[in-house]
Write an enzyme that holds these catalytic residues in place. Structure first.
Site, PDB file in Angstrom:
ATOM      1  N   ASN A   1       0.812  -1.221   0.000  1.00  0.00           N
ATOM      2  CA  ASN A   1       0.000   0.000   0.000  1.00  0.00           C
ATOM      3  C   ASN A   1       0.848   1.274   0.000  1.00  0.00           C
ATOM      4  OD1 ASN A   1       0.820  -0.712   2.636  1.00  0.00           O
ATOM      5  ND2 ASN A   1      -0.773   0.577   3.550  1.00  0.00           N
ATOM      6  N   ARG A   2       2.174   1.136   0.008  1.00  0.00           N
ATOM      7  CA  ARG A   2       3.029   2.328  -0.021  1.00  0.00           C
ATOM      8  C   ARG A   2       4.447   1.946  -0.456  1.00  0.00           C
ATOM      9  NH1 ARG A   2       6.029   2.479   4.840  1.00  0.00           N
ATOM     10  NH2 ARG A   2       5.345   0.934   6.351  1.00  0.00           N
TER      11      ARG A   2
ATOM     12  N   TYR B   1      17.490  -5.880  11.694  1.00  0.00           N
ATOM     13  CA  TYR B   1      17.016  -5.717  10.315  1.00  0.00           C
ATOM     14  C   TYR B   1      17.892  -6.499   9.339  1.00  0.00           C
ATOM     15  CZ  TYR B   1      15.500  -3.291   6.049  1.00  0.00           C
ATOM     16  OH  TYR B   1      15.011  -2.988   4.792  1.00  0.00           O
TER      17      TYR B   1
ATOM     18  N   ARG C   1      -2.091  -3.203   7.069  1.00  0.00           N
ATOM     19  CA  ARG C   1      -2.418  -3.527   8.453  1.00  0.00           C
ATOM     20  C   ARG C   1      -3.554  -2.666   9.002  1.00  0.00           C
ATOM     21  NH1 ARG C   1       3.199  -3.605  11.607  1.00  0.00           N
ATOM     22  NH2 ARG C   1       3.451  -1.674  10.398  1.00  0.00           N
TER      23      ARG C   1
ATOM     24  N   ARG D   1      23.849  15.409   5.838  1.00  0.00           N
ATOM     25  CA  ARG D   1      25.199  14.842   5.902  1.00  0.00           C
ATOM     26  C   ARG D   1      25.170  13.357   5.573  1.00  0.00           C
ATOM     27  NH1 ARG D   1      29.333  14.939  11.137  1.00  0.00           N
ATOM     28  NH2 ARG D   1      30.993  13.694  10.177  1.00  0.00           N
TER      29      ARG D   1
ATOM     30  N   LYS E   1      16.778  -9.633   6.865  1.00  0.00           N
ATOM     31  CA  LYS E   1      16.883  -9.536   5.412  1.00  0.00           C
ATOM     32  C   LYS E   1      17.862 -10.562   4.850  1.00  0.00           C
ATOM     33  CE  LYS E   1      13.926  -6.240   4.668  1.00  0.00           C
ATOM     34  NZ  LYS E   1      12.684  -6.506   3.912  1.00  0.00           N
TER      35      LYS E   1
END
Length: 232
Positions: A11-12, A140, A34, A184, A144
């Site tokens: 959805n995004r 994370y 969700r 930066r 992955k």
């Protein structure tokens, strides 16, 4: 011939771009969310990938509307970044439960229809971080990286049934997540990307469409990162 396509977290961001790319070529596309809803031009289903019952219910909705899922894009994912010394058990396990175990749940459920049809395309959305690592992203990166083992094991199990399982490893892509980084950090990122720019979500979508049509590409990791990882 139009295929039944399901994109989790579609959805995004990257997921939405992938969903629309399939829809544009005439496929029947469903996306999970969700509870936030889906764009009006896509078939949305509520799904919590951390809950097997919710996954099953979502698949039943999609199957009733579009038929058994033929192309699965496991894209739903979350981050909860912090340095290892501060990373608690809950932060670690919750990210793995969504990103890795969630992908296992949807792949397992999709397999039922794919085996009957003797046809299926599974695409797992990983990250360049899976191979390179990133400070503050132990959870994370682990989730992955795990997707690569999942896809390659599925390939070993199901390739003879005309089912493929491949991985896309995006690098730095223009999404809301990138919008939050400092100027930066943005400069540091670009300095490490040979292409000298961020990727577009449409470029990840192009890779997904390719893998969904490639019958003899299986167990592969396809980087979409402007040369950042050089294939590792």
């Amino acid at each position: 011939m139009a295929r039944s396509v399901l994109v989790t977290g579609g959805n995004r961001g990257i997921g939405l771009s992938i969903a629309r790319a399939f829809a544009e070529q005439g496929d029947k596309v469903a996306v999970t969310h969700r509870g936030s809803g889906a764009p009006a031009d896509l078939f949305g289903v509520t799904c919590d990938v951390t809950d097997a019952e919710s996954v099953d219910a979502a698949f039943k909705e999609v199957e009733a509307a579009h038929g058994p899922v033929e192309v699965l894009v496991a894209n739903a994912g979350v981050t909860d970044d912090t340095l290892l010394m501060r990373l608690d058990e809950g932060q670690f396990t919750s990210v793995l439960d969504t990103n890795l175990a969630g992908a296992y749940r949807v792949a397992k459920r999709a397999t039922r229809g794919m085996l009957r049809a003797k046809y299926g395309r599974m695409i797992f959305i990983s990250s360049v971080v899976a191979m390179s690592g990133s400070p503050g992203q132990v959870n994370y990166a682990a989730s992955k990286a795990g997707l690569i083992g999942v896809a390659r094991s599925i390939t070993r199990e199901l390739a003879s049934r005309n089912i493929t399982a491949n991985v896309i490893a995006p690098g730095f892509i223009k999404t809301a997540m990138i919008d939050d980084v400092t100027d930066r950090r943005h400069e540091e990122i670009l300095a490490n990307v040979p292409a000298g720019r961020l990727g577009d979500v449409e470029e990840v979508a192009e890779a997904a469409v390719f893998l969904a049509g490639a019958s003899y590409v299986n167990g592969a990791v396809l980087p979409v990162d402007g040369g950042l990882g050089m294939g590792h």
